[in-house]
Scaffold this motif. Structure first.
Motif, short mmCIF file in Angstrom:
data_model
loop_
_atom_site.label_atom_id
_atom_site.label_comp_id
_atom_site.label_asym_id
_atom_site.label_seq_id
_atom_site.Cartn_x
_atom_site.Cartn_y
_atom_site.Cartn_z
N CYS A 60 0.86 -1.18 0.00
CA CYS A 60 0.00 0.00 0.00
C CYS A 60 0.90 1.23 0.00
O CYS A 60 1.87 1.28 0.74
N ILE A 80 -0.65 4.44 0.07
CA ILE A 80 -1.56 5.57 0.36
C ILE A 80 -1.03 6.39 1.53
O ILE A 80 -1.14 7.61 1.55
N GLY A 81 -0.51 5.71 2.55
CA GLY A 81 0.20 6.41 3.61
C GLY A 81 -0.67 7.09 4.65
O GLY A 81 -0.28 8.14 5.18
N CYS A 82 -1.82 6.53 4.99
CA CYS A 82 -2.66 7.12 6.05
C CYS A 82 -1.86 7.12 7.36
O CYS A 82 -1.34 6.06 7.76
N TRP A 102 -2.74 7.26 10.35
CA TRP A 102 -3.36 6.48 11.43
C TRP A 102 -3.52 4.99 11.06
O TRP A 102 -4.14 4.23 11.80
N CYS A 103 -2.96 4.58 9.94
CA CYS A 103 -3.14 3.19 9.46
C CYS A 103 -2.79 2.19 10.56
O CYS A 103 -1.75 2.30 11.20
N VAL A 123 -2.41 -1.06 9.97
CA VAL A 123 -1.70 -2.21 9.37
C VAL A 123 -0.50 -1.71 8.56
O VAL A 123 -0.30 -2.11 7.41
N SER A 181 1.72 -3.84 6.49
CA SER A 181 1.29 -4.32 5.17
C SER A 181 1.93 -3.52 4.03
O SER A 181 1.95 -3.98 2.89
N TRP A 182 2.43 -2.34 4.31
CA TRP A 182 2.77 -1.40 3.24
C TRP A 182 3.82 -1.93 2.26
O TRP A 182 3.69 -1.75 1.07
N GLY A 239 -6.28 -5.21 2.70
CA GLY A 239 -4.83 -5.00 2.60
C GLY A 239 -4.32 -4.25 3.81
O GLY A 239 -4.92 -4.32 4.88
N GLY A 240 -3.33 -3.43 3.48
CA GLY A 240 -2.82 -3.07 2.17
C GLY A 240 -3.91 -2.53 1.24
O GLY A 240 -5.03 -2.27 1.64
N SER A 252 -9.32 1.45 -1.16
CA SER A 252 -9.32 2.91 -1.24
C SER A 252 -9.79 3.38 -2.61
O SER A 252 -10.10 4.56 -2.79
N LYS A 305 -9.46 7.76 0.60
CA LYS A 305 -8.49 8.43 1.45
C LYS A 305 -8.09 9.75 0.78
O LYS A 305 -7.87 9.79 -0.43
FE1 SF4 Z 1 -4.55 3.74 4.41
FE2 SF4 Z 1 -5.61 1.26 4.21
FE3 SF4 Z 1 -3.26 1.81 3.04
FE4 SF4 Z 1 -3.40 1.68 5.72
S1 SF4 Z 1 -3.72 -0.01 4.27
S2 SF4 Z 1 -2.35 3.28 4.49
S3 SF4 Z 1 -5.49 2.54 6.06
S4 SF4 Z 1 -5.27 2.75 2.53
#
Ligand code: SF4
Length: 210
Positions: A44, A46-48, A50-51, A53, A56-57, A85-86, A112, A129
């Motif tokens: 992943c 996206i980089g939230c 507060w994620c 997980v 998983s990135w 995911g991810g 997302s 997101k």
């Molecule tokens: Fe955001 Fe979901 Fe990626 Fe975590 S796994 S960064 S919450 S989109």
């Protein structure tokens, strides 16, 4: 480093970077309380902040796994999978989802929407997101819009996203877990004033299950 053969299988969706798979209860959103087999795909960008997980990135940390072996595992448990995911749409979901459906297994995704839609889905949960907005096409096919509320500005984001969604899509606001005590009362008020929205809670965390 992934070899060319493996990369080719990944490109075709016959292998996927599997982070974990487990049978549990869907804790949030429309199907809350329903047993499902979860498949968490690594990767992943996206980089939230507060994620929950973050592990998983980096997809390279998660072994390329044959989709057929995932399907074999799913077949032992119930009739519904949730692919999450991810960000699962970073990968080709066609092979996995078609073969799951061939085995009479319902395919749900949590995404997302920031990558092109692949796969065949019985239920699409779109969770946009701000960092990387969904591509336009997914708004027309999403069954569920789930907006994570971390601060007050997320209500405005939720309304902006709801304007784009198809008329059959169910709308959810979900407090971000670490900020839930602050945001949940605001969401309660918001939903009472805007009853087209529903509240989604991460009940699996209250139940202390995966
Ligand atoms: Fe955001 Fe979901 Fe990626 Fe975590 S796994 S960064 S919450 S989109």
């Amino acid at each position: 480093m992934i070899d060319a053969t493996t990369q080719n299988l990944i490109n075709k969706g016959e292998m996927l970077p599997l982070m974990e798979e487990f049978y549990t209860i869907q804790g949030e959103g429309y199907h809350t309380g329903t047993a499902a087999y979860f498949i968490r795909i690594g990767g992943c960008d996206i980089g939230c902040h507060w994620c929950d997980v973050k592990e998983s990135w980096n997809a390279e940390l998660h072994p390329a796994t044959a989709s057929d072996s995932i399907i074999e595992n799913v077949r032992k448990y119930g009739n519904t999978v949730v692919i999450t995911g991810g960000e699962p749409l970073m990968w080709n979901m066609d092979y996995l989802t078609h073969h799951l459906q061939d085995n009479a297994i319902k395919t749900h995704i949590e995404t997302s929407g920031a990558y092109p839609l692949s796969g065949s889905w019985n239920w699409i949960c779109l969770s946009p997101k701000k960092n990387k907005l969904p591509l336009e096409d997914i708004y027309t096919v999403a069954d569920e819009l789930k907006i994570i509320i971390y601060n007050k500005s997320d209500f405005k984001f939720a309304e902006e996203q709801a304007l784009k969604i198809n008329e059959n899509c169910v709308l959810f606001l979900q407090p971000e877990w670490s900020n839930r005590e602050k945001m949940t009362p605001l969401i309660v008020d918001y939903v009472m004033n805007n009853p087209q929205w529903k509240i989604s809670l991460q009940t699996h965390k209250y139940l202390n299950i995966p």
